[in-house]
Design an enzyme around this catalytic site. Sequence first.
Site, PDB file in Angstrom:
ATOM      1  N   SER A 119       0.531  -1.032  -0.144  1.00 25.60           N
ATOM      2  CA  SER A 119      -0.361  -0.180  -0.143  1.00 25.60           C
ATOM      3  C   SER A 119       0.893   1.431   0.280  1.00 25.60           C
ATOM      4  O   SER A 119       0.127   2.364  -0.988  1.00 25.60           O
ATOM      5  CB  SER A 119      -1.029  -0.453   0.820  1.00 25.60           C
ATOM      6  OG  SER A 119      -0.024   0.212   2.481  1.00 25.60           O
ATOM      7  N   LEU A 149      -5.502  -2.621 -21.924  1.00 26.37           N
ATOM      8  CA  LEU A 149      -5.304  -1.821 -21.255  1.00 26.37           C
ATOM      9  C   LEU A 149      -6.604  -1.092 -20.334  1.00 26.37           C
ATOM     10  O   LEU A 149      -5.865  -1.252 -18.870  1.00 26.37           O
ATOM     11  CB  LEU A 149      -4.026  -0.617 -21.981  1.00 26.37           C
ATOM     12  CG  LEU A 149      -3.555   0.009 -20.999  1.00 26.37           C
ATOM     13  CD1 LEU A 149      -2.996  -1.160 -19.579  1.00 26.37           C
ATOM     14  CD2 LEU A 149      -2.676   1.667 -21.809  1.00 26.37           C
ATOM     15  N   ARG A 169      -8.496  -3.041 -19.605  1.00 28.37           N
ATOM     16  CA  ARG A 169      -9.145  -3.485 -18.221  1.00 28.37           C
ATOM     17  C   ARG A 169      -8.745  -2.932 -16.584  1.00 28.37           C
ATOM     18  O   ARG A 169      -9.048  -4.177 -15.669  1.00 28.37           O
ATOM     19  CB  ARG A 169      -9.417  -4.745 -18.413  1.00 28.37           C
ATOM     20  CG  ARG A 169      -9.358  -5.075 -19.760  1.00 28.37           C
ATOM     21  CD  ARG A 169      -9.288  -7.193 -20.335  1.00 28.37           C
ATOM     22  NE  ARG A 169      -9.839  -7.019 -21.705  1.00 28.37           N
ATOM     23  CZ  ARG A 169      -9.190  -8.020 -22.531  1.00 28.37           C
ATOM     24  NH1 ARG A 169      -9.102  -9.067 -21.949  1.00 28.37           N
ATOM     25  NH2 ARG A 169     -10.246  -8.215 -23.405  1.00 28.37           N
ATOM     26  N   HIS A 170      -6.967  -2.505 -16.458  1.00 28.57           N
ATOM     27  CA  HIS A 170      -6.843  -2.167 -14.975  1.00 28.57           C
ATOM     28  C   HIS A 170      -7.554  -1.010 -14.955  1.00 28.57           C
ATOM     29  O   HIS A 170      -7.086   0.133 -15.117  1.00 28.57           O
ATOM     30  CB  HIS A 170      -5.281  -2.161 -15.706  1.00 28.57           C
ATOM     31  CG  HIS A 170      -4.120  -3.286 -16.293  1.00 28.57           C
ATOM     32  ND1 HIS A 170      -3.723  -4.376 -15.485  1.00 28.57           N
ATOM     33  CD2 HIS A 170      -4.746  -3.627 -17.415  1.00 28.57           C
ATOM     34  CE1 HIS A 170      -3.548  -5.151 -16.257  1.00 28.57           C
ATOM     35  NE2 HIS A 170      -3.528  -5.378 -17.173  1.00 28.57           N
ATOM     36  N   ARG A 171      -8.064  -0.729 -14.010  1.00 25.34           N
ATOM     37  CA  ARG A 171      -9.345   0.040 -13.259  1.00 25.34           C
ATOM     38  C   ARG A 171      -9.122   0.144 -12.234  1.00 25.34           C
ATOM     39  O   ARG A 171      -9.181   1.818 -12.122  1.00 25.34           O
ATOM     40  CB  ARG A 171     -10.461  -0.827 -12.702  1.00 25.34           C
ATOM     41  CG  ARG A 171     -11.105  -1.491 -13.888  1.00 25.34           C
ATOM     42  CD  ARG A 171     -13.046  -2.083 -13.010  1.00 25.34           C
ATOM     43  NE  ARG A 171     -13.536  -2.548 -13.965  1.00 25.34           N
ATOM     44  CZ  ARG A 171     -12.920  -3.964 -14.161  1.00 25.34           C
ATOM     45  NH1 ARG A 171     -11.661  -5.287 -14.134  1.00 25.34           N
ATOM     46  NH2 ARG A 171     -14.312  -4.877 -15.028  1.00 25.34           N
ATOM     47  N   SER A 187     -10.300  10.655 -28.543  1.00 22.06           N
ATOM     48  CA  SER A 187     -11.712  10.133 -29.743  1.00 22.06           C
ATOM     49  C   SER A 187     -11.925  10.260 -30.593  1.00 22.06           C
ATOM     50  O   SER A 187     -11.063  10.850 -31.458  1.00 22.06           O
ATOM     51  CB  SER A 187     -12.467  11.888 -28.796  1.00 22.06           C
ATOM     52  OG  SER A 187     -13.409  11.996 -29.421  1.00 22.06           O
ATOM     53  N   GLN A 188     -12.003   9.030 -30.769  1.00 20.97           N
ATOM     54  CA  GLN A 188     -12.652   8.390 -32.465  1.00 20.97           C
ATOM     55  C   GLN A 188     -14.066   8.998 -33.017  1.00 20.97           C
ATOM     56  O   GLN A 188     -14.319   9.783 -34.409  1.00 20.97           O
ATOM     57  CB  GLN A 188     -12.602   6.828 -32.596  1.00 20.97           C
ATOM     58  CG  GLN A 188     -11.803   6.514 -32.052  1.00 20.97           C
ATOM     59  CD  GLN A 188     -11.496   4.762 -33.003  1.00 20.97           C
ATOM     60  OE1 GLN A 188     -13.335   4.585 -32.908  1.00 20.97           O
ATOM     61  NE2 GLN A 188     -10.421   4.174 -33.345  1.00 20.97           N
ATOM     62  N   ARG A 212       2.231   0.772  -6.984  1.00 20.66           N
ATOM     63  CA  ARG A 212       1.318  -0.201  -7.323  1.00 20.66           C
ATOM     64  C   ARG A 212       0.626  -1.038  -8.255  1.00 20.66           C
ATOM     65  O   ARG A 212       0.514  -2.050  -8.421  1.00 20.66           O
ATOM     66  CB  ARG A 212       0.374  -0.523  -5.239  1.00 20.66           C
ATOM     67  CG  ARG A 212      -0.405  -1.572  -5.056  1.00 20.66           C
ATOM     68  CD  ARG A 212      -1.145  -1.715  -4.168  1.00 20.66           C
ATOM     69  NE  ARG A 212      -0.532  -2.910  -3.455  1.00 20.66           N
ATOM     70  CZ  ARG A 212      -1.641  -2.890  -2.241  1.00 20.66           C
ATOM     71  NH1 ARG A 212      -2.619  -2.137  -1.618  1.00 20.66           N
ATOM     72  NH2 ARG A 212      -2.132  -4.349  -1.828  1.00 20.66           N
ATOM     73  N   ARG A 244       0.540  -8.058 -18.448  1.00 18.87           N
ATOM     74  CA  ARG A 244       1.076  -7.465 -19.412  1.00 18.87           C
ATOM     75  C   ARG A 244       2.372  -8.184 -19.570  1.00 18.87           C
ATOM     76  O   ARG A 244       2.889  -8.161 -20.853  1.00 18.87           O
ATOM     77  CB  ARG A 244       0.787  -6.586 -19.690  1.00 18.87           C
ATOM     78  CG  ARG A 244      -0.949  -6.429 -19.557  1.00 18.87           C
ATOM     79  CD  ARG A 244      -1.097  -6.956 -20.196  1.00 18.87           C
ATOM     80  NE  ARG A 244      -2.636  -6.695 -19.673  1.00 18.87           N
ATOM     81  CZ  ARG A 244      -3.859  -7.419 -19.525  1.00 18.87           C
ATOM     82  NH1 ARG A 244      -4.259  -7.938 -20.966  1.00 18.87           N
ATOM     83  NH2 ARG A 244      -5.060  -7.236 -19.747  1.00 18.87           N
TER      84      ARG A 244
END
Length: 252
Positions: A93, A115, A117-119, A127-128, A206, A215
Site C-alpha cells: 500500500s 489496457l 481493463r486495469h481499473r 476520441s474517435q 502498486r 502484461r
Amino acid sequence: MKVTLIASTHMDWVVLPLEEPYSNEFLDAFGGVTNRMGNTTEQWMKQDEDDSDADVLAEFAGRACYQSFHKPNPSTAANDDYIANIIFQGHESVLEHASATFYVIGVSRALTHELIRHRHLSYSEMSQRFVDLENTTPVFPPAIDQADAEEWVTAENAYSSALEDYKYLVELLEAKGFTRKQAREAARAVMPNATETRIVVTGNMRAWRDVIKKRFHVAADAEIREFAGEVLSQLRTIAPNTFQDFPEEPFA
C-alpha cells in the site's frame, strides 16, 4: 509505438510540518532542508543520492506508520532494503503514494482495449468521435511481419478498404445533414482493431506493478507485452527500488 514518461512524483521536503512529540527524532533523521516552520535538518534519513523521490516517498510513508524515522533496524536502513522488505511482506500500500504518467502514441485500439481493463489506472484516450481517422496509420500486430510481403500487403489492403469505407460513410452522413461529430462517431464502426490511437495513462506504483506482472508476460498479447516492457524500462529510471524484483525478460 512511442511511450513517453511525462510526469512522476516529486518530493517537497520544504513543506513538511514537524510537530511535537516527534519533531526532534524527525529532525535527527531527515536533512538538508528548511521546512515552513523554520526547522533546518541534516540529510533526510541519510538518503543516498541515487534514491529516487518515488522510492523515498514509499519509505517515508512506511516509516510514518511507525514513526521509525531513526531507522532502528540496520537491515532495512537503506532504501532498497526497506522496499525489498515491504514487497516481501506484501505491504505494498505504501507504493501507492508515488505515481507515473505516460503519453502513448502509435498503438492500436486492440492494445488500449486490453489496457483499460486495469481499473486502477487513469486514462484519457484520443476520441474517435472528434478526430478524423483518415490521417491515422495502422498498427499491426508484431506477428504480421513487414518483411513478409504476402502478410503485409494483405493487412494493408484490409485496412485501406476499411478506411475507404469510413471516409465514404462520413461523406454520406454529412450529406444527410448529420454533424461532423455525428458522422464520425457512426463511421468509426467499420474501423478495425489496427486503428491507431493515443492515450495518456497514469498509475500509482502498486498499480503499475500489477499491470506489468500481467502484461510483461510470455502469454500476453505481443503488442501490450512490448508496451509493458517499455513502461517497466522507464519506471526503473524513476523508481528502481520499487521494481527491483522484476526480471529483465518477460515473466514466464
